[in-house]
Design an enzyme around this catalytic site. Structure first.
Site, PDB file in Angstrom:
ATOM      1  N   ASP A 112       1.660 -15.471 -12.762  1.00 30.05           N
ATOM      2  CA  ASP A 112       2.663 -14.664 -13.345  1.00 30.05           C
ATOM      3  C   ASP A 112       3.695 -15.531 -14.626  1.00 30.05           C
ATOM      4  OD1 ASP A 112       4.834 -12.349 -13.408  1.00 30.05           O
ATOM      5  OD2 ASP A 112       3.537 -11.733 -11.998  1.00 30.05           O
ATOM      6  N   HIS A 183       2.763 -10.130 -17.901  1.00 26.04           N
ATOM      7  CA  HIS A 183       2.976 -11.224 -16.798  1.00 26.04           C
ATOM      8  C   HIS A 183       2.176 -12.645 -17.000  1.00 26.04           C
ATOM      9  CE1 HIS A 183       5.521  -8.881 -14.468  1.00 26.04           C
ATOM     10  NE2 HIS A 183       4.922  -7.886 -14.752  1.00 26.04           N
ATOM     11  N   GLU A 247       2.981  -3.568 -16.280  1.00 21.71           N
ATOM     12  CA  GLU A 247       4.263  -3.670 -16.976  1.00 21.71           C
ATOM     13  C   GLU A 247       3.905  -4.611 -18.472  1.00 21.71           C
ATOM     14  OE1 GLU A 247       7.474  -3.832 -13.269  1.00 21.71           O
ATOM     15  OE2 GLU A 247       6.174  -5.557 -13.676  1.00 21.71           O
TER      16      GLU A 247
END
Ligand code: ACM
Length: 442
Positions: A112, A183, A247
């Protein structure tokens, strides 16, 4: 114990027969045998969950017959080891706890913005640089608080092979996740040529939230991640391999293509890509498994587009979200999701397309606010016990009023024997609170 295979039993099923003459276990397969033995352990009593026997004298087991098999083949839990690293020993223990609850998938979130946790020998800086950050946020994701303490760690290849083998012996499949094309800031910190072409320096992120540092979509970046995934495939035998895809602020058509190419790369190598539901926007994907997290409706869209789906909606099954509105709830974030609401969760939405099925369901342990294994215990248990029952059993007759005393009188003593520092039913113990650390409740 007498163990026999019975091919008429459903997958992962078993029939446990206990009478004065002995114990017989009829099993569909290896998983069925494992679960039959877990049920026997439950019947023996809480002390059967200790690391070693403390029993003296004769032991008795109640007579009876238990015939059982799971409702869903995917009974998962995600563990985020990127935001806060969990040691190998802690991961092995977590697998033990999943297996004791008859959960069978560990979605290991390995990379991440805040850390890269899987050694890739071809690209050593991913862990040398990407495995470490200077500082961590204390509490809420949008505040100024930092602890000023470096944090990091990673798993060498052989440790991951050991984790996989340990899990397999307990009927748990480890589904590794390398998150692209968002990420991925820890990777960009290690190899800036993977990142945005604006040229600004990116370091392993010391904030929580959604970073704008997306991978660029050059062929060299795609090739880099194909090589990363090839190493992942060499370690993890799981048919399903997770590529993230969640995201991605300002995602372009090129980012969609990037996801599509990685998905196809996995399919060409005989695996099934798993992506979070945002990847549906990419279009023209090979058949995938979609983790429906933003909403339950995303799952319906996924099956309509020909994908399989695992239901993990954040407004139902995120274990990092707060368990009560009590003033002492430590670092309260996300939606209020009580033990009762976990027990009441129904993975197949009422308006799910008729004739379609789901692979199963998955709870998620994101770890921005869970910096120690004790915090993970607190967040996960006992809500994960309720979730495990939802994932295993049929919903008919499910009744919280029946579950609660069963949990309190029979299962919490097992967690005590296992040494799990769960949240007591009436609220946190004094040392489980985090006075003054700000959360972000929704
Ligand atoms: C997710 O919670 N971003 C999958």
């Amino acid at each position: 114990m007498d163990v026999r295979t019975d091919v008429t039993l459903p997958a992962e099923g078993y029939r446990l027969e206990i009478d004065p003459s002995g114990v017989r276990l009829h099993v569909a397969d290896a998983a069925g045998e494992f679960y039959g033995r877990q049920t026997l352990r439950q019947l023996i009593g809480p002390d059967a969950f200790r690391a070693a026997s403390i029993h003296r004298g004769q032991q008795t087991i109640p007579c009876g017959v238990v015939t059982d098999h799971p409702r869903f083949g995917w009974r998962g839990c995600l563990l985020d080891v990127a935001r806060h690293f969990r040691t190998k020993a802690e991961v092995l223990r977590f697998i033990d706890l999943l297996a004791a609850h008859k959960l069978n998938v560990l979605n290991l979130h390995l990379t991440d913005d805040q850390g890269w946790r899987i050694e890739i020998p071809e690209f050593p800086k991913l862990t040398e640089v990407g495995g470490w950050r200077k500082s961590s946020m204390v509490g809420r994701h949008d505040g100024p608080e930092r602890d000023g303490r470096p944090h990091g760690g990673f798993y060498p290849t052989d440790d991951l092979r050991e984790i996989v083998a340990y899990a397999a012996a307990r009927s748990v499949t480890v589904v590794p996740e390398v998150d692209i094309p968002g990420h991925a800031r820890a990777a960009i910190a290690a190899y800036p040529e993977l990142g945005p072409e604006t040229g600004e320096p990116w370091e392993v992120w010391t904030s929580w939230g959604i970073s704008t540092s997306l991978l660029n979509t050059k062929k060299s970046t795609l090739d880099f991640f194909k090589a990363v995934f090839d190493h992942v495939l060499d370690i993890f035998p799981s048919e399903v391999i997770a590529l993230g895809g969640d995201e991605v602020p300002g995602a372009t058509e090129e980012h969609g293509r990037f996801v599509r190419e990685i998905a196809r790369h996995l399919v060409e190598r005989g695996r099934r890509p798993l992506g979070w539901d945002e990847v549906l926007e990419a279009g023209d994907l090979p058949p995938m498994v979609i983790g429906s997290w933003q909403s339950e409706a995303a799952g319906a869209r996924a099956v309509a587009a020909g994908h399989d789906v695992v239901m993990c909606p954040e407004d139902h099954v995120y274990l990092d979200h707060r368990q009560s509105d009590h003033v002492d709830e430590p670092i309260p974030v996300g939606y209020l999701r009580t033990l009762e609401s976990f027990y009441g969760y129904e993975p197949v939405p009422a308006d799910f397309p008729s004739g379609k099925t789901i692979l199963g369901t998955q709870a998620q342990v994101w770890s921005e606010h869970l910096d120690t294994v004790r915090r993970v215990d607190y967040a996960a248990f006992p809500r994960l016990c309720a979730f495990a029952e939802v994932a295993w059993s049929s919903p008919e007759g499910r009744d919280y009023a029946e579950f609660l005393p069963r949990l309190r009188d029979h299962h919490l003593p097992r967690l005590d024997a296992l040494g799990v520092e769960y949240r007591p039913l009436d609220g946190p113990l004094p040392w489980q609170t985090r006075p003054g650390v700000p959360g972000r409740p929704r």
